[in-house]
Write a protein that holds these residues in place. Structure first.
Motif, PDB file in Angstrom:
ATOM      1  N   ASP A  27      47.685  24.911  -3.110  1.00  0.00           N
ATOM      2  CA  ASP A  27      48.448  26.016  -3.688  1.00  0.00           C
ATOM      3  C   ASP A  27      47.542  27.198  -4.021  1.00  0.00           C
ATOM      4  O   ASP A  27      47.944  28.359  -3.897  1.00  0.00           O
ATOM      5  N   GLU A  28      46.313  26.894  -4.449  1.00  0.00           N
ATOM      6  CA  GLU A  28      45.369  27.957  -4.783  1.00  0.00           C
ATOM      7  C   GLU A  28      44.793  28.631  -3.535  1.00  0.00           C
ATOM      8  O   GLU A  28      44.358  29.784  -3.605  1.00  0.00           O
ATOM      9  N   ARG A  29      44.802  27.913  -2.416  1.00  0.00           N
ATOM     10  CA  ARG A  29      44.141  28.411  -1.206  1.00  0.00           C
ATOM     11  C   ARG A  29      45.128  28.524  -0.044  1.00  0.00           C
ATOM     12  O   ARG A  29      44.770  28.232   1.104  1.00  0.00           O
ATOM     13  N   ILE A  84      41.380  25.639   3.119  1.00  0.00           N
ATOM     14  CA  ILE A  84      40.254  24.816   2.673  1.00  0.00           C
ATOM     15  C   ILE A  84      40.098  23.676   3.655  1.00  0.00           C
ATOM     16  O   ILE A  84      41.087  23.145   4.181  1.00  0.00           O
ATOM     17  N   SER A  85      38.870  23.302   3.967  1.00  0.00           N
ATOM     18  CA  SER A  85      38.655  22.181   4.877  1.00  0.00           C
ATOM     19  C   SER A  85      38.902  20.873   4.133  1.00  0.00           C
ATOM     20  O   SER A  85      38.788  20.797   2.896  1.00  0.00           O
ATOM     21  N   SER A 121      53.969  24.969   5.538  1.00  0.00           N
ATOM     22  CA  SER A 121      55.257  25.379   4.974  1.00  0.00           C
ATOM     23  C   SER A 121      55.074  26.403   3.864  1.00  0.00           C
ATOM     24  O   SER A 121      55.882  27.321   3.700  1.00  0.00           O
ATOM     25  N   ARG A 122      53.987  26.279   3.078  1.00  0.00           N
ATOM     26  CA  ARG A 122      53.703  27.283   2.055  1.00  0.00           C
ATOM     27  C   ARG A 122      53.354  28.618   2.691  1.00  0.00           C
ATOM     28  O   ARG A 122      53.736  29.688   2.186  1.00  0.00           O
ATOM     29  N   ARG A 123      52.617  28.599   3.795  1.00  0.00           N
ATOM     30  CA  ARG A 123      52.280  29.840   4.493  1.00  0.00           C
ATOM     31  C   ARG A 123      53.522  30.489   5.100  1.00  0.00           C
ATOM     32  O   ARG A 123      53.676  31.708   5.064  1.00  0.00           O
TER      33      ARG A 123
END
Length: 278
Positions: free
Chosen positions: A180-182, A187-188, A221-223
């Protein structure tokens, strides 16, 4: 069978409403995904089947489906005929998060008054200048939803147990916070595993088990949700691809179409025709 697709999406000037989405699909199947908002769905023709919280659900005639925020679900046509649906995505000012567990336990509401009010809301939402009517009808819908869901909050093993089980996620919850933060930067898996101090494979399995969706599906889905908001703001699709965290335009288009059922360009065009002048 000839594939059919009709999509119309827009953000009305109605407090609490994040997006209105009308669509007709014959073959599109939604992958597992999440929304930040409540999803209020009615099917006008055909039927939809979907999985929510590992339970198979459907939309029999006359029902209203209420899908909670941050709970993964998918969706597809129940028959070869396809379906026509109308959706309102609204935020937690209309219905607070305390009802998430009750909605998960029974998302399909067979209530004729609620169905009639949702239809009235959509008729107001498609008419510019009727925003006050839409706000009034949305307020009545929120009241009706609380009335229908309230008894479930009081049942043993109902809302309290369901919601409580979803709030104890350990390392899976830690990974979700990182994602959620990234959302845009990404993030890998190795970096995430290092920060959380868990083996990468164990982290992936734990997340998938806890939330019913793989970490990469959740991030996509967040993107896509971010991209929808930017497109409804009138931003060019090429800019949105970068600003919502996708590698390039083809990468953006491929995932957007899988989740939404249409391309970013068509989605944006359907919204543009409803933008006010000036």
């Amino acid at each position: 069978m000839q594939l059919q697709q009709e999509v119309s999406a827009w953000r009305p000037r109605v407090a609490g409403v994040v997006e209105v989405f009308h669509a007709r699909f014959t073959a599109h199947a939604y992958p597992m995904h999440v929304h930040d908002e409540w999803t209020l769905l009615i099917v006008d023709d055909g039927a939809v089947r979907y999985d929510l919280d590992r339970h198979r659900r459907g939309t029999p005639g006359g029902t209203v489906s209420l899908l909670p925020p941050q709970v993964p679900h998918n969706g597809s046509a129940a028959t070869s005929h396809g379906f026509r649906k109308r959706v309102v995505y609204f935020d937690t000012t209309v219905l607070d998060e305390g009802f998430i567990g009750a909605a998960v336990d029974g998302p399909d509401l067979a209530d004729s008054l609620l169905r009639r009010r949702v239809g009235q809301l959509h008729r107001a939402l498609v008419s510019p200048g009727d925003e006050f009517e839409a706000e009034s009808r949305l307020a009545l819908i929120g009241e009706r939803l609380r009335l229908l869901l309230q008894p479930r909050l009081e049942l043993p093993g109902g809302h309290t147990a369901s919601l409580g089980a979803r709030t104890r996620h350990g390392i899976a919850g830690d990974l979700r916070e990182l994602l959620d933060e990234r959302v845009v930067a990404g993030i890998s898996l190795l970096e995430a595993a290092g920060q959380i101090q868990a083996h990468p494979a164990h982290l992936v399995r734990s997340f998938s088990t806890a939330f019913g969706i793989a970490p990469h599906q959740y991030l996509i889905s967040r993107r896509v949700a971010l991209a929808r908001r930017l497109l409804l703001d009138g931003r060019p699709a090429a800019e949105v691809a970068v600003e919502s965290g996708f590698h390039d335009q083809p990468h953006f288009t491929r995932h957007f179409k899988r989740v939404v059922g249409t391309t970013p360009g068509r989605y944006a065009c359907s919204a543009a025709v409803r933008l006010p002048d000036g």
